[in-house]
Design a protein around this motif. Structure first.
Motif, PDB file in Angstrom:
ATOM      1  N   GLY A   5      65.117  26.985  66.124  1.00 30.46           N
ATOM      2  CA  GLY A   5      65.924  27.493  65.010  1.00 30.46           C
ATOM      3  C   GLY A   5      65.967  29.013  64.994  1.00 30.46           C
ATOM      4  N   ALA A   6      64.827  29.635  65.330  1.00 29.72           N
ATOM      5  CA  ALA A   6      64.779  31.096  65.369  1.00 29.72           C
ATOM      6  C   ALA A   6      65.684  31.635  66.470  1.00 29.72           C
ATOM      7  N   ARG A   7      65.685  30.975  67.638  1.00 30.03           N
ATOM      8  CA  ARG A   7      66.560  31.404  68.738  1.00 30.03           C
ATOM      9  C   ARG A   7      68.029  31.247  68.365  1.00 30.03           C
ATOM     10  N   SER A   8      68.341  30.147  67.695  1.00 28.55           N
ATOM     11  CA  SER A   8      69.722  29.903  67.283  1.00 28.55           C
ATOM     12  C   SER A   8      70.180  30.978  66.293  1.00 28.55           C
ATOM     13  N   LYS A   9      69.325  31.326  65.346  1.00 32.05           N
ATOM     14  CA  LYS A   9      69.660  32.366  64.367  1.00 32.05           C
ATOM     15  C   LYS A   9      69.835  33.703  65.067  1.00 32.05           C
TER      16      LYS A   9
END
Length: 103
Positions: A5-9
């Motif tokens: 999720g952090a990479r996607s954000k």
């Protein structure tokens, strides 16, 4: 937030930044019709304004370009009367680039 999720954000944030940067560059290009300076020339003048006179080598480092590339930029600015070139008093082999009043 998990790692995925952090990479996607982060990717989403980067995409937004690229879009904003593209819009900014396009706006700059439309606003610069009142002069004939390239972005490289404007940036070089900005460095000279903030730092004072610089050798061509120092200016190339600030610009992150080759000495040959900065030589072309400086030559164009000199032709327009925006900078002068002279021998560096501390190293006669080096060229000192100084912004003029017009620059």
């Amino acid at each position: 937030m998990d790692e995925r999720g952090a990479r996607s954000k982060a990717r989403d944030d980067i995409d937004v930044l690229w879009d904003d940067l593209g819009a900014f560059v396009r706006r700059l290009r439309t606003k610069r019709n009142d002069h004939k300076l390239t972005p490289s020339q404007i940036q070089a003048l900005g460095h000279l304004d903030r730092q004072g006179p610089l050798t061509a080598k120092e200016l190339a480092k600030f610009e992150r370009v080759t000495p040959q590339s900065i030589a072309k930029t400086v030559a164009a600015l000199e032709e327009q009367g925006m900078v002068t070139r002279s021998s560096d008093p501390s190293d006669g082999r080096a060229v000192l680039v100084t912004m003029t009043e017009l620059g």
